[in-house]
Design a protein around this motif. Sequence first.
Motif, mmCIF file in Angstrom:
data_model
loop_
_atom_site.group_PDB
_atom_site.id
_atom_site.type_symbol
_atom_site.label_atom_id
_atom_site.label_comp_id
_atom_site.label_asym_id
_atom_site.label_seq_id
_atom_site.Cartn_x
_atom_site.Cartn_y
_atom_site.Cartn_z
ATOM 1 N N HIS A 200 2.362 -1.727 1.319
ATOM 2 C CA HIS A 200 3.928 -1.476 1.449
ATOM 3 C C HIS A 200 4.445 -0.332 0.703
ATOM 4 C CE1 HIS A 200 4.002 -4.452 4.136
ATOM 5 N NE2 HIS A 200 2.855 -5.435 3.087
ATOM 6 N N THR B 55 -1.249 7.372 8.938
ATOM 7 C CA THR B 55 0.167 6.867 8.226
ATOM 8 C C THR B 55 0.328 5.050 9.889
ATOM 9 O OG1 THR B 55 1.092 8.896 7.773
ATOM 10 C CG2 THR B 55 3.122 7.864 8.364
ATOM 11 N N VAL C 127 1.721 9.398 -3.535
ATOM 12 C CA VAL C 127 1.876 8.094 -3.822
ATOM 13 C C VAL C 127 0.218 7.442 -4.356
ATOM 14 C CG1 VAL C 127 2.355 5.470 -3.050
ATOM 15 C CG2 VAL C 127 3.119 6.773 -2.490
ATOM 16 N N CYS D 34 3.196 3.097 0.487
ATOM 17 C CA CYS D 34 2.877 3.864 1.777
ATOM 18 C C CYS D 34 5.089 4.057 2.190
ATOM 19 C CB CYS D 34 2.747 4.172 2.845
ATOM 20 S SG CYS D 34 2.202 5.207 3.839
ATOM 21 N N HIS D 35 4.760 5.811 1.711
ATOM 22 C CA HIS D 35 6.348 6.026 1.818
ATOM 23 C C HIS D 35 6.830 6.634 3.471
ATOM 24 C CE1 HIS D 35 4.865 9.813 0.985
ATOM 25 N NE2 HIS D 35 5.385 10.022 0.125
ATOM 26 N N THR D 36 5.814 6.635 3.839
ATOM 27 C CA THR D 36 5.298 6.879 5.428
ATOM 28 C C THR D 36 6.033 8.317 5.269
ATOM 29 O OG1 THR D 36 7.798 6.017 5.966
ATOM 30 C CG2 THR D 36 5.632 4.353 6.904
ATOM 31 N N GLN D 37 5.812 9.019 4.823
ATOM 32 C CA GLN D 37 6.544 10.971 4.822
ATOM 33 C C GLN D 37 5.051 11.916 5.693
ATOM 34 O OE1 GLN D 37 8.282 12.377 0.943
ATOM 35 N NE2 GLN D 37 9.833 10.763 1.484
ATOM 36 N N TYR E 94 -2.982 2.629 -6.197
ATOM 37 C CA TYR E 94 -2.764 3.022 -4.093
ATOM 38 C C TYR E 94 -4.144 2.593 -4.342
ATOM 39 C CZ TYR E 94 -0.424 3.963 -0.095
ATOM 40 O OH TYR E 94 -0.521 4.615 1.051
#
Length: 245
Positions: free
Chosen positions: A207, A226, A165, A209-212, A172
């Motif tokens: 918000h 994370t 990101v 963050c794609h949490t991968q 970001y």
Amino acid sequence: MSTTIGPAAGTLEVEVWRSAEEGHYDTFEVPARESQTVLDVVTWIQRHLDPTLAYRFACRVGMCGSCAMTVNGKPRWTCRTHVARVCAGGRLRVEPLANLPVIKDLSVDLSEFFDKWAKARGRFDPGPRPAREFAMVRPDSRERRRAEAGMDCIGCGVCYAACDVVRWQPDYLGPAALNRAWTLVNDVRDGARDERLRAVSGNGGCHACHTQQGCTEHCPRHLSPTGGIAGLKRAALRAMIAGRL
Ligand code: SF4
Ligand code: SF4
Ligand code: FES
């Protein structure tokens, strides 16, 4: 039939990224040694083969966070990365950290990285009426455990370089700044909790963050940015529902 020729026995073939613009790789032959770290290799090149090679380090023991580079495609702290663990067939490729502007060779400009800590209000704020006495914080309290979980960050930038990101969305704030914000959100002595949640919940904030977990997988201190970012998302949502944001 083609034959791949590897480096001579007892040596490493090391490709090193050079220069800020129109970069290229220089290849060096370095003696292989037992328990050698990637930082040892880079230092050997600079001391014996090319004194113009630019790179950064300070403590050599995993404390200062200044030696991070990309090693065979992955961001790592080089002073604690043993060559034997990452070397493929006697070959190493060393590049600057991704997602940051290169100053020269292996050194990157960390201004934007630390500016984002400031944007995330990543410093302790005692509030308008600082406490006059020492705070009593129980070691087993939830807040204390949460704050301590992210406290060991050394600001190395490895997570920032590993984050997709950050690459796609230049505003970001990134995993390290958000991890720091989460630590402070859980610091019961801090007097700017809602201001900090506001700072990290807008565009470019938690918000996005794609949490991968790229950051968490690579963090050399085994922190979980994370997890902290997920905590920030929940705390920001609760503050919003309560009408405080
Ligand atoms: S989990 Fe979030 S902060 Fe971590 S690498 Fe992925 S997008 Fe970046
Ligand atoms: S969270 Fe981990 S990887 Fe990121 S800057 Fe801190 S120590 Fe380095
Ligand atoms: S030189 Fe300090 S962490 Fe590697």
